[in-house]
Design a protein around this motif. Structure first.
Motif, mmCIF file in Angstrom:
data_model
loop_
_atom_site.group_PDB
_atom_site.id
_atom_site.type_symbol
_atom_site.label_atom_id
_atom_site.label_comp_id
_atom_site.label_asym_id
_atom_site.label_seq_id
_atom_site.Cartn_x
_atom_site.Cartn_y
_atom_site.Cartn_z
ATOM 1 N N ALA A 27 30.456 -56.332 44.922
ATOM 2 C CA ALA A 27 30.190 -57.771 45.005
ATOM 3 C C ALA A 27 29.227 -58.200 43.898
ATOM 4 O O ALA A 27 28.297 -58.974 44.128
ATOM 5 C CB ALA A 27 29.612 -58.110 46.378
ATOM 6 N N GLY A 28 29.474 -57.689 42.693
ATOM 7 C CA GLY A 28 28.535 -57.975 41.613
ATOM 8 C C GLY A 28 29.108 -58.796 40.473
ATOM 9 O O GLY A 28 28.457 -58.979 39.450
ATOM 10 N N GLY A 29 30.348 -59.294 40.632
ATOM 11 C CA GLY A 29 30.974 -60.072 39.551
ATOM 12 C C GLY A 29 30.315 -61.441 39.408
ATOM 13 O O GLY A 29 29.619 -61.918 40.304
ATOM 14 N N LYS A 43 30.125 -65.657 44.447
ATOM 15 C CA LYS A 43 31.267 -66.179 45.235
ATOM 16 C C LYS A 43 31.302 -65.559 46.630
ATOM 17 O O LYS A 43 31.807 -66.158 47.576
ATOM 18 C CB LYS A 43 32.599 -65.938 44.516
ATOM 19 N N HIS A 44 30.738 -64.364 46.741
ATOM 20 C CA HIS A 44 30.768 -63.634 48.012
ATOM 21 C C HIS A 44 29.990 -64.326 49.120
ATOM 22 O O HIS A 44 30.134 -63.984 50.284
ATOM 23 C CB HIS A 44 30.235 -62.223 47.790
ATOM 24 N N LEU A 45 29.118 -65.265 48.753
ATOM 25 C CA LEU A 45 28.324 -65.951 49.774
ATOM 26 C C LEU A 45 28.814 -67.369 50.027
ATOM 27 O O LEU A 45 28.258 -68.084 50.868
ATOM 28 C CB LEU A 45 26.837 -65.966 49.370
ATOM 29 N N THR A 98 21.578 -52.474 43.765
ATOM 30 C CA THR A 98 21.750 -53.491 42.728
ATOM 31 C C THR A 98 21.840 -52.870 41.342
ATOM 32 O O THR A 98 21.057 -51.982 41.007
ATOM 33 C CB THR A 98 20.557 -54.468 42.786
ATOM 34 N N GLU A 99 22.806 -53.357 40.555
ATOM 35 C CA GLU A 99 22.885 -52.974 39.139
ATOM 36 C C GLU A 99 22.101 -54.002 38.331
ATOM 37 O O GLU A 99 22.346 -55.199 38.464
ATOM 38 C CB GLU A 99 24.340 -53.009 38.665
ATOM 39 N N ASP A 100 21.204 -53.538 37.467
ATOM 40 C CA ASP A 100 20.472 -54.482 36.616
ATOM 41 C C ASP A 100 21.454 -55.168 35.670
ATOM 42 O O ASP A 100 21.400 -56.375 35.461
ATOM 43 C CB ASP A 100 19.390 -53.757 35.815
ATOM 44 N N ASN A 195 47.830 -53.852 43.591
ATOM 45 C CA ASN A 195 46.588 -53.413 44.216
ATOM 46 C C ASN A 195 45.985 -54.577 44.998
ATOM 47 O O ASN A 195 45.705 -55.632 44.439
ATOM 48 C CB ASN A 195 45.640 -52.957 43.098
ATOM 49 N N ALA A 196 45.749 -54.351 46.293
ATOM 50 C CA ALA A 196 45.203 -55.408 47.156
ATOM 51 C C ALA A 196 43.686 -55.337 47.274
ATOM 52 O O ALA A 196 43.080 -56.131 47.991
ATOM 53 C CB ALA A 196 45.851 -55.322 48.532
ATOM 54 N N GLY A 197 43.041 -54.378 46.616
ATOM 55 C CA GLY A 197 41.574 -54.345 46.584
ATOM 56 C C GLY A 197 40.917 -53.749 47.811
ATOM 57 O O GLY A 197 39.770 -54.058 48.105
ATOM 58 N N CYS A 198 41.637 -52.865 48.536
ATOM 59 C CA CYS A 198 41.019 -52.112 49.636
ATOM 60 C C CYS A 198 41.423 -50.654 49.470
ATOM 61 O O CYS A 198 42.592 -50.311 49.621
ATOM 62 C CB CYS A 198 41.475 -52.634 50.995
ATOM 63 N N TYR A 199 40.459 -49.828 49.122
ATOM 64 C CA TYR A 199 40.727 -48.416 48.856
ATOM 65 C C TYR A 199 40.053 -47.554 49.906
ATOM 66 O O TYR A 199 39.043 -47.952 50.486
ATOM 67 C CB TYR A 199 40.135 -47.995 47.488
ATOM 68 N N VAL A 200 40.602 -46.348 50.117
ATOM 69 C CA VAL A 200 39.849 -45.321 50.837
ATOM 70 C C VAL A 200 39.706 -44.149 49.868
ATOM 71 O O VAL A 200 40.707 -43.611 49.384
ATOM 72 C CB VAL A 200 40.535 -44.856 52.140
ATOM 73 N N TYR A 240 48.582 -60.986 56.298
ATOM 74 C CA TYR A 240 47.917 -62.042 55.530
ATOM 75 C C TYR A 240 47.035 -61.410 54.459
ATOM 76 O O TYR A 240 46.262 -60.490 54.738
ATOM 77 C CB TYR A 240 47.045 -62.908 56.451
ATOM 78 N N TRP A 241 47.106 -61.935 53.242
ATOM 79 C CA TRP A 241 46.305 -61.380 52.145
ATOM 80 C C TRP A 241 46.066 -62.446 51.086
ATOM 81 O O TRP A 241 47.000 -63.149 50.706
ATOM 82 C CB TRP A 241 47.040 -60.186 51.509
ATOM 83 N N ARG A 242 44.832 -62.593 50.650
ATOM 84 C CA ARG A 242 44.545 -63.565 49.589
ATOM 85 C C ARG A 242 43.299 -63.144 48.804
ATOM 86 O O ARG A 242 42.282 -62.783 49.390
ATOM 87 C CB ARG A 242 44.316 -64.958 50.198
HETATM 88 N N1 GDD Z 1 28.871 -54.512 41.639
HETATM 89 C C1 GDD Z 1 29.792 -54.945 40.767
HETATM 90 N N2 GDD Z 1 29.596 -54.741 39.451
HETATM 91 N N3 GDD Z 1 30.869 -55.603 41.243
HETATM 92 C C2 GDD Z 1 31.775 -56.048 40.351
HETATM 93 C C3 GDD Z 1 31.631 -55.876 38.967
HETATM 94 C C4 GDD Z 1 30.467 -55.163 38.500
HETATM 95 O O1 GDD Z 1 30.255 -54.956 37.303
HETATM 96 N N4 GDD Z 1 32.705 -56.425 38.354
HETATM 97 C C5 GDD Z 1 33.487 -56.944 39.334
HETATM 98 N N5 GDD Z 1 32.919 -56.725 40.543
HETATM 99 C C6 GDD Z 1 33.448 -57.109 41.848
HETATM 100 C C7 GDD Z 1 33.724 -58.593 41.977
HETATM 101 O O2 GDD Z 1 32.550 -59.287 42.403
HETATM 102 C C8 GDD Z 1 34.834 -58.607 43.028
HETATM 103 O O3 GDD Z 1 34.320 -58.543 44.320
HETATM 104 C C9 GDD Z 1 35.595 -57.296 42.742
HETATM 105 O O4 GDD Z 1 34.705 -56.477 41.975
HETATM 106 C C10 GDD Z 1 36.900 -57.488 41.969
HETATM 107 O O5 GDD Z 1 36.619 -58.233 40.801
HETATM 108 P P1 GDD Z 1 37.491 -59.523 40.430
HETATM 109 O O6 GDD Z 1 36.911 -60.109 39.196
HETATM 110 O O7 GDD Z 1 37.672 -60.397 41.607
HETATM 111 O O8 GDD Z 1 38.869 -58.824 40.030
HETATM 112 P P2 GDD Z 1 40.318 -59.464 39.997
HETATM 113 O O9 GDD Z 1 40.552 -60.327 41.161
HETATM 114 O O10 GDD Z 1 40.559 -60.048 38.655
HETATM 115 O O11 GDD Z 1 41.240 -58.133 40.107
HETATM 116 C C11 GDD Z 1 40.961 -57.165 41.090
HETATM 117 O O12 GDD Z 1 41.461 -57.549 42.356
HETATM 118 C C12 GDD Z 1 42.904 -57.654 42.438
HETATM 119 C C13 GDD Z 1 43.243 -57.985 43.897
HETATM 120 O O13 GDD Z 1 42.622 -59.119 44.322
HETATM 121 C C14 GDD Z 1 41.581 -55.837 40.640
HETATM 122 O O14 GDD Z 1 41.107 -54.833 41.493
HETATM 123 C C15 GDD Z 1 43.099 -55.902 40.650
HETATM 124 O O15 GDD Z 1 43.649 -54.625 40.372
HETATM 125 C C16 GDD Z 1 43.585 -56.347 42.025
HETATM 126 O O16 GDD Z 1 45.019 -56.498 41.999
#
Ligand code: GDD
Ligand code: MG
Length: 367
Positions: A27-29, A43-45, A98-100, A195-200, A240-242
């Motif tokens: 959650a660092g984007g 955006k996470h909040l 936290t990443e600086d 990729n739906a963004g949920c990994y194990v 459901y997925w978004r």
């Molecule tokens: N801690 C941290 N550090 N989190 C990060 C960083 C970072 O440097 N960069 C991104 N994130 C987090 C974002 O905050 C988000 O929660 C998540 O990683 C994915 O980043 P997005 O920027 O939302 O990626 P996307 O939507 O373009 O693509 C990703 O999600 C798709 C599915 O929704 C990829 O994983 C795609 O492969 C995937 O299909």
């Protein structure tokens, strides 16, 4: 001696030789595509369906039997704890790392390794922090724990079908659901399965990610694992997925949660045409899955449809707000028209203004 009462059954079918899963949320984007709503917060909040977005994910993890969730934060890292606390209200322990400087998705996962329990075979769920998903995480975890030809799965990826795969990671699989490739964001997608963004992850795979530098899990880790013959499997499910990464997606996800098209353990209300916080004042018409947060006001004769009003946002008499997000403290005057817009914190929309559909209004500015 009296028999010891049995502990309540875990919702996750944990095998005796495995340990309860932990989770990481990346959650660092910067949330660039969500601007101006992310000018002052991650955006996470942002509130979606009346609660901060991560509450949906943390509640979903708790419901799947995860007991410890690590948030990998960076941008506005200081804002998370005041909203989410120590996790006790969700029934989990929440840790923050936290990443600086942002380390990328893979770097962020590696960076939290020290906060995870050490057992190398333990399951670690990893969530992109912006995905609202109704898929069956318990089933994905159980599938992850099924050996294939006597071999333990290294990584499981939730996969979904989309019409246009260009904005996602493409993940073709064979008939046994083994991942054949991982191609992040290509103009010429190799499949519609993404990729739906949920990994194990198997815990030991997290340790194999290089430490102390930027790593993309999508561009480096997953393609590398596949090339090295690791056992990476897909969990294909079309619930459901978004990806809630843009204002339009936020509006849609919030509307879906209010109307009940999407469900989340963090939203226990019955589906309704709109959600209005008890601390909001609504005299006009609010419908089509709108949500109106604490302190927000909708004046008589105003219409709000399919929109998100954040705390303290005000809509003046006779105005029309449709498919839009109004950030905290936004003031829309009387007789204005706001369609498909994202209006940043404390911005003003003057009386009678007709905003161009799709406009984004910077925080503190006048439209
Ligand atoms: N801690 C941290 N550090 N989190 C990060 C960083 C970072 O440097 N960069 C991104 N994130 C987090 C974002 O905050 C988000 O929660 C998540 O990683 C994915 O980043 P997005 O920027 O939302 O990626 P996307 O939507 O373009 O693509 C990703 O999600 C798709 C599915 O929704 C990829 O994983 C795609 O492969 C995937 O299909
Ligand atoms: Mg995203």
């Amino acid at each position: 001696m009296p028999a010891t009462p049995r502990p309540a059954a875990s919702p996750v079918p944990v095998r005796p030789d495995t340990l309860a899963p932990e989770a990481v949320i990346v959650a660092g984007g910067f949330g660039t595509r969500m601007l101006p709503l992310t000018e002052r917060r991650p955006k996470h909040l942002l509130e979606v369906g009346g609660v901060a977005f991560l509450e949906h994910q943390i509640s979903t993890l708790a419901a799947a039997g995860v007991g410890h969730v690590v948030l990998a934060t960076s941008y506005h890292a200081e804002l998370f704890f005041p909203v989410l606390g120590d996790g006790s209200r969700f029934g989990v322990r929440l840790s923050y790392v936290t990443e600086d400087e942002p380390l990328g998705t893979g770097g962020a996962i590696r960076n939290v390794a020290g906060a995870l329990a050490p057992e190398p075979e333990r399951a670690v769920v990893v969530l992109n922090g912006d995905v609202l998903s109704g898929h069956d995480l318990v089933a994905q975890l159980a599938d992850f724990e099924q050996p294939r030809d006597g071999r333990a799965v290294d990584v499981s990826l939730h996969l979904v079908e989309v019409a246009d795969a260009r904005a996602f990671g493409c993940v073709p699989t064979d008939e046994g659901r083994r991942v054949l490739a991982f191609v992040e964001k290509s103009d010429d997608p190799v499949s519609n399965q993404v990729n739906a963004g949920c990994y194990v992850f198997r815990r030991r795979v997290v340790d194999d990610i290089p430490a102390g530098r930027v790593v993309s899990v999508e561009r480096e880790t997953f393609p590398g694992l596949v090339a090295d013959g690791a056992l990476v499997v897909g969990w294909v499910e079309s619930a459901y997925w978004r990806d809630v990464g843009s204002p339009a997606a936020l509006v849609a996800a919030s509307r879906d949660l209010v109307l009940g098209t999407a469900t989340s353990p963090a939203v226990r209300r019955a589906p309704a045409p709109a959600w209005v916080d008890p601390g909001a004042r609504v005299e006009g018409e609010v419908s089509d899955g709108s949500s109106v947060a604490v302190g927000a006001q909708v004046a008589a004769g105003a219409t709000v449809r399919g929109s998100v009003l954040m705390p303290g946002a005000v809509v003046g008499a006779g105005s029309e707000v449709v498919d839009s997000v109004l950030g905290p403290g936004v003031r829309v005057g009387a007789g204005a028209r706001v369609h498909g817009c994202a209006v940043g914190d404390e911005a003003a929309v003057p009386d009678g203004a007709m905003l161009e559909p799709g406009s984004r209004v910077a925080c503190g500015s006048t439209a």
